[in-house]
Design an enzyme around this catalytic site. Structure first.
Site, PDB file in Angstrom:
ATOM      1  N   ARG A 112       2.397   0.057  -6.704  1.00  0.00           N
ATOM      2  CA  ARG A 112       3.279   1.233  -6.771  1.00  0.00           C
ATOM      3  C   ARG A 112       4.629   0.864  -6.185  1.00  0.00           C
ATOM      4  NH1 ARG A 112       1.560   5.513  -3.205  1.00  0.00           N
ATOM      5  NH2 ARG A 112       3.370   4.884  -2.014  1.00  0.00           N
ATOM      6  N   GLU A 159      10.175   0.405  -1.101  1.00  0.00           N
ATOM      7  CA  GLU A 159       9.228  -0.694  -0.877  1.00  0.00           C
ATOM      8  C   GLU A 159       8.345  -0.839  -2.106  1.00  0.00           C
ATOM      9  OE1 GLU A 159       5.781  -0.352   1.414  1.00  0.00           O
ATOM     10  OE2 GLU A 159       5.487   1.766   0.994  1.00  0.00           O
ATOM     11  N   ASN A 196       4.487  -1.541  -3.053  1.00  0.00           N
ATOM     12  CA  ASN A 196       3.129  -1.570  -2.474  1.00  0.00           C
ATOM     13  C   ASN A 196       2.209  -2.418  -3.329  1.00  0.00           C
ATOM     14  OD1 ASN A 196       3.214   0.469  -0.177  1.00  0.00           O
ATOM     15  ND2 ASN A 196       4.140   1.608  -1.859  1.00  0.00           N
ATOM     16  N   SER A 204      -1.785   4.369  -3.286  1.00  0.00           N
ATOM     17  CA  SER A 204      -2.608   5.576  -3.405  1.00  0.00           C
ATOM     18  C   SER A 204      -1.941   6.679  -4.219  1.00  0.00           C
ATOM     19  CB  SER A 204      -2.960   6.077  -2.008  1.00  0.00           C
ATOM     20  OG  SER A 204      -1.785   6.233  -1.261  1.00  0.00           O
ATOM     21  N   LYS A 210       7.244  -6.388   3.729  1.00  0.00           N
ATOM     22  CA  LYS A 210       8.671  -6.004   3.732  1.00  0.00           C
ATOM     23  C   LYS A 210       9.572  -7.235   3.873  1.00  0.00           C
ATOM     24  CE  LYS A 210       7.178  -1.634   4.288  1.00  0.00           C
ATOM     25  NZ  LYS A 210       5.761  -1.300   4.235  1.00  0.00           N
ATOM     26  N   LYS A 260      12.151  -2.054  10.082  1.00  0.00           N
ATOM     27  CA  LYS A 260      10.792  -2.018   9.522  1.00  0.00           C
ATOM     28  C   LYS A 260       9.941  -3.208   9.960  1.00  0.00           C
ATOM     29  CE  LYS A 260      11.755   0.313   5.182  1.00  0.00           C
ATOM     30  NZ  LYS A 260      11.425   0.288   3.753  1.00  0.00           N
ATOM     31  N   GLU A 270       1.901  -0.925   6.761  1.00  0.00           N
ATOM     32  CA  GLU A 270       1.790  -0.003   5.634  1.00  0.00           C
ATOM     33  C   GLU A 270       1.214   1.315   6.112  1.00  0.00           C
ATOM     34  OE1 GLU A 270       2.734  -0.679   2.525  1.00  0.00           O
ATOM     35  OE2 GLU A 270       3.264  -2.733   3.011  1.00  0.00           O
ATOM     36  N   GLY A 271       1.394   2.324   5.290  1.00  0.00           N
ATOM     37  CA  GLY A 271       0.718   3.590   5.534  1.00  0.00           C
ATOM     38  C   GLY A 271       1.570   4.628   6.252  1.00  0.00           C
ATOM     39  N   ARG A 281       6.808  11.929  -3.691  1.00  0.00           N
ATOM     40  CA  ARG A 281       6.449  12.513  -2.395  1.00  0.00           C
ATOM     41  C   ARG A 281       7.695  13.181  -1.861  1.00  0.00           C
ATOM     42  NH1 ARG A 281       4.516   7.433   0.310  1.00  0.00           N
ATOM     43  NH2 ARG A 281       5.851   6.736  -1.384  1.00  0.00           N
TER      44      ARG A 281
HETATM   45  P1  ADP Z   1       5.120   2.192   4.429  1.00  0.00           P
HETATM   46  O1  ADP Z   1       4.577   0.947   3.810  1.00  0.00           O
HETATM   47  O2  ADP Z   1       4.596   2.423   5.800  1.00  0.00           O
HETATM   48  O3  ADP Z   1       4.982   3.378   3.522  1.00  0.00           O
HETATM   49  P2  ADP Z   1       7.965   2.411   3.853  1.00  0.00           P
HETATM   50  O4  ADP Z   1       8.922   1.287   3.721  1.00  0.00           O
HETATM   51  O5  ADP Z   1       7.605   3.100   2.596  1.00  0.00           O
HETATM   52  O6  ADP Z   1       6.673   1.898   4.634  1.00  0.00           O
HETATM   53  O7  ADP Z   1       8.566   3.460   4.868  1.00  0.00           O
HETATM   54  C1  ADP Z   1       7.920   4.678   5.175  1.00  0.00           C
HETATM   55  C2  ADP Z   1       8.849   5.838   4.866  1.00  0.00           C
HETATM   56  O8  ADP Z   1      10.076   5.700   5.570  1.00  0.00           O
HETATM   57  C3  ADP Z   1       9.238   5.959   3.402  1.00  0.00           C
HETATM   58  O9  ADP Z   1       8.269   6.693   2.677  1.00  0.00           O
HETATM   59  C4  ADP Z   1      10.573   6.690   3.503  1.00  0.00           C
HETATM   60  O10 ADP Z   1      10.365   8.082   3.626  1.00  0.00           O
HETATM   61  C5  ADP Z   1      11.154   6.157   4.793  1.00  0.00           C
HETATM   62  N1  ADP Z   1      12.054   5.016   4.512  1.00  0.00           N
HETATM   63  C6  ADP Z   1      11.704   3.734   4.397  1.00  0.00           C
HETATM   64  N2  ADP Z   1      12.775   2.952   4.129  1.00  0.00           N
HETATM   65  C7  ADP Z   1      13.830   3.782   4.068  1.00  0.00           C
HETATM   66  C8  ADP Z   1      15.234   3.599   3.820  1.00  0.00           C
HETATM   67  N3  ADP Z   1      15.738   2.384   3.598  1.00  0.00           N
HETATM   68  N4  ADP Z   1      16.023   4.692   3.840  1.00  0.00           N
HETATM   69  C9  ADP Z   1      15.524   5.918   4.086  1.00  0.00           C
HETATM   70  N5  ADP Z   1      14.218   6.157   4.323  1.00  0.00           N
HETATM   71  C10 ADP Z   1      13.375   5.110   4.315  1.00  0.00           C
HETATM   72 MG    MG Z   2       3.736   0.758   1.839  1.00  0.00          MG
HETATM   73 MG    MG Z   3       5.858   3.603   1.701  1.00  0.00          MG
END
Ligand code: ADP
Ligand code: MG
Ligand code: MG
Length: 485
Positions: free
Chosen positions: A125, A153, A155, A160, A317, A375, A379-380, A461
C-alpha cells in the site's frame, strides 16, 4: 463531498437518523473492528471508526496515484534483489537500531543458507497526502494543479484495511444517497482491494504447487483488526473454497512448526504454501527470542512469504529517503519518464547519518522543527516525532549515532476539508479534517521474472486537522474513501 456537506447543511435530526442507519449498516456489513481493552466491550465487534461522507480527491490526483503503482511495485522487487543497495542504505541504521539489526541478521542468515524460495509476494500500500500549495479555508475546493500528491510512505508488510475499505466504499454510496445527493460511478468508483489482494495470495498458493498445502495468516495474539484480515480470507474462499487457511502466531509457528530436509515448513502435519504476515512489522511485535525464532523459521523455509524479509527491509523509511536522492531511481529504472513520474511524488528527505550531510539536516530541522517529521524505522503509527519533540531529540542526540536510526522528512500540509468523523467516545461534529490516500498493489516476482503486477484499489484515512499521527487502530484517524471530482 466537502463542499456538498456544506451545501447540503442537513439538520441535526436528519444527521442523527443517517448516523443510526450507517452504524448498523457498518456492523451488518463488516466495517468493523474488535473493541480495545479499555471498556466492557473488549473483544466484541464494533463499527470501525469511519468518515460519514467520502472526502474529495480530484480525478487527476487519484489517477496519478494509481497509475504509478505498478512502477512502484516493480521498483520494490528490484531493490529487494539488490544486496549492495540494501546494505549501503541500511548499514548505519542496523548498527544503532536493534529491531532493524535483527531483521538484517535474519536476512543475512537467509542469504548464507541460500534462498529456498525465489518467489516473492508483495501486498503493498502506497500512501500519499495532497500537499496544498494555497492557503484556503477548510472545506473550500482547491484546483487540482494546486495540490501536490506527495508520498508519505510505502508499506511492504501487513498493509491493512483492504477488507474494511472495500465495504466502506459501499457504505459511502449509501450515505451520499441518504444525504439527498445523486452519485455517479465516476464519483465513487468501484473499489475492491480485498478481492485484488486475495487474488495475489491465491496466485502465490497456486505457484507453490501443492494443492493440499495451506495458507497461514500470521497474526498477532491480540489483534483488533481481525475482521479486515477475515475479509481477505473470505475473498480467497469465494475464489477457491478448497484452499485451507490457518491463523497462527509466531510463537505457535516456533512451537509447532518444523522444517523438513527439503526446507518445507510444516505446522503440525500441514505443509505451508504461503505465509501471509499481518504481524512482525514493528519492534513491539517481537517480545521474546521465541517470537524471533518463529520468524527465522519462516524465512529459512521454502514457503512463499508475503512479505519476504527482503521485501520488509525495502519498506523501511530509510530506503524511501535513499531513493529520494538525485540519481537513485535511475539505478533501477531506465525510462526517464517513469523515473520522473515517481520522483514527482517524493517529498524532500534527508539522511541523518553522522557526518557533514547529516549535520546540515539537523541544523535545518532545528531552525524550523514545524516544517519536518522525524521518522524512525517503525510501522503502525505513533512513532514519529514532530515540532518540540524534534528539537528535544536533536538537543539530546545532536552528535550521537542514535540519529542514524531516523530520517528527516519535509512535513506535508494537506488540503483541509470538512467531514463528520464517527468514532465511539468522540463528539459527533462537523470538523476540519485532512486525508491520506492509499493505493493497493500486488506484485509477484521470481528473480527477473514478473509473474503478477497490478494496482487493486484505494483507501483513505482521515483525521482532525492538527493530529500528527495517522493510524486507525492506534486511534488517530478514521476510514474514508475518495469522492472523485
Ligand atoms: P507508519 O509506518 O507508522 O504508518 P508513516 O510514515 O505513515 O508511518 O507516519 C505515520 C503518520 O504520520 C502518517 O499516517 C501521517 O498522518 C503522518 N505523517 C508521516 N509523514 C508525514 C509527513 N511527511 N508530513 C505530514 N504528516 C506525515
Ligand atoms: Mg507504515
Ligand atoms: Mg503509515
Amino acid at each position: 463531498m466537502a463542499t456538498s456537506i456544506k451545501d447540503t447543511a442537513l439538520p441535526d435530526w436528519r444527521l442523527q437518523e443517517i448516523l443510526n442507519i450507517t452504524n448498523e449498516w457498518a456492523l451488518c456489513n463488516g466495517v468493523s473492528i474488535k473493541a480495545g481493552s479499555e471498556g466492557s466491550e473488549t473483544g466484541k465487534a464494533v463499527a470501525a471508526p469511519y468518515a460519514l461522507f467520502p472526502s474529495v480527491v480530484p480525478a487527476a490526483v487519484l489517477h496519478q496515484a494509481k497509475s504509478t503503482m505498478v512502477e512502484f511495485n516493480r521498483l520494490m522487487h528490484k531493490i529487494a534483489l539488490d544486496h549492495e543497495f540494501l546494505e549501503n542504505s541500511l548499514k548505519n541504521v542496523i548498527k544503532v537500531d536493534p529491531f532493524m539489526g535483527r531483521l538484517w541478521d535474519i536476512y543475512e542468515r537467509v542469504r548464507s543458507a541460500g534462498v529456498k524460495q525465489p518467489v516473492m509476494v508483495g501486498l503493498f500500500r502506497n500512501d500519499f497526502m495532497m500537499n496544498c500549495l494555497d492557503a484556503v479555508a477548510p472545506g473550500e475546493l482547491v484546483r487540482a494543479d494546486r495540490l501536490e500528491l506527495k508520498q508519505i510512505e510505502f508499506n511492504s508488510i501487513a498493509s491493512s484495511f483492504g477488507g474494511l475499505t472495500q465495504q466502506l466504499s459501499k457504505l459511502h454510496r449509501l450515505t451520499v444517497g441518504l444525504a439527498g445527493k445523486n452519485v455517479t460511478n465516476k464519483q465513487l468508483p468501484e473499489n475492491e482491494p480485498a478481492s485484488g489482494l486475495a487474488s495475489g495470495l491465491l496466485k502465490a498458493w497456486e505457484l507453490y504447487g501443492n494443492p493440499s498445502a495451506v495458507i497461514v495468516f500470521l497474526v498477532n495474539p491480540i489483534e483488533r483488526n481481525e475482521m479486515d484480515q477475515r475479509w481477505l480470507e473470505f475473498k480467497i474462499y469465494e475464489k477457491n473454497p478448497h484452499v485451507r487457511i490457518l491463523r497462527r502466531t509466531f510463537l505457535e509457528v516456533n512451537e509447532t512448526g518444523s522444517l523438513d530436509s527439503e526446507k518445507r515448513l510444516l505446522i503440525g502435519d500441514d505443509e505451508v504454501a504461503v505465509m501471509y504476515l499481518r504481524d512482525g512489522y514493528t519492534a513491539e511485535n517481537y517480545p521474546s527470542d521465541e517470537v524471533w525464532n518463529g520468524r527465522l523459521k519462516i524465512e529459512l523455509s521454502r514457503a512463499i512469504k508475503c512479505p519476504s524479509i527482503q521485501y520488509q527491509l525495502v519498506g523501511a523509511k530509510k530506503i524511501q529517503q535513499e531513493l529520494a536522492r538525485p540519481g537513485a531511481l535511475e539505478r533501477f529504472i531506465s525510462d526517464h519518464q517513469v523515473v520522473q513520474s515517481l520522483r514527482d511524488t517524493f517529498a524532500d528527505q534527508y539522511s541523518l547519518d553522522l557526518g557533514p550531510e547529516g549535520d546540515k539536516a539537523v541544523e535545518l530541522a532545528l531552525a524550523n522543527p514545524d516544517k519536518f517529521v522525524l521518522k524512525p524505522q517503525r510501522e503502525g503509527g505513533g512513532h514519529n516525532l514532530y515540532n518540540a519533540e524534534i528539537s528535544k531529540f536533536f538537543t539530546q542526540h545532536k552528535h550521537s549515532e542514535e540519529r542514524n536510526a531516523y530520517i528527516l522528512m519535509q512535513r506535508i500540509f494537506p488540503w483541509q476539508q470538512k467531514n463528520y468523523l464517527v468514532k465511539t467516545g468522540v463528539p459527533f461534529a462537523l470538523s476540519d479534517v485532512v486525508s491520506e490516500l492509499g493505493i493497493y498493489g500486488v506484485y509477484i516476482g521470481s528473480g527477473d521474472r514478473e509473474i503478477e503486477n497490478y494496482e487493486c484499489g484505494h483507501m483513505m484515512r482521515t483525521k482532525i486537522t492538527g493530529t500528527d499521527e495517522g493510524g486507525i487502530v492506534a486511534g488517530f484517524a478514521v476510514l474514508d474513501t475518495p469522492f472523485v471530482l
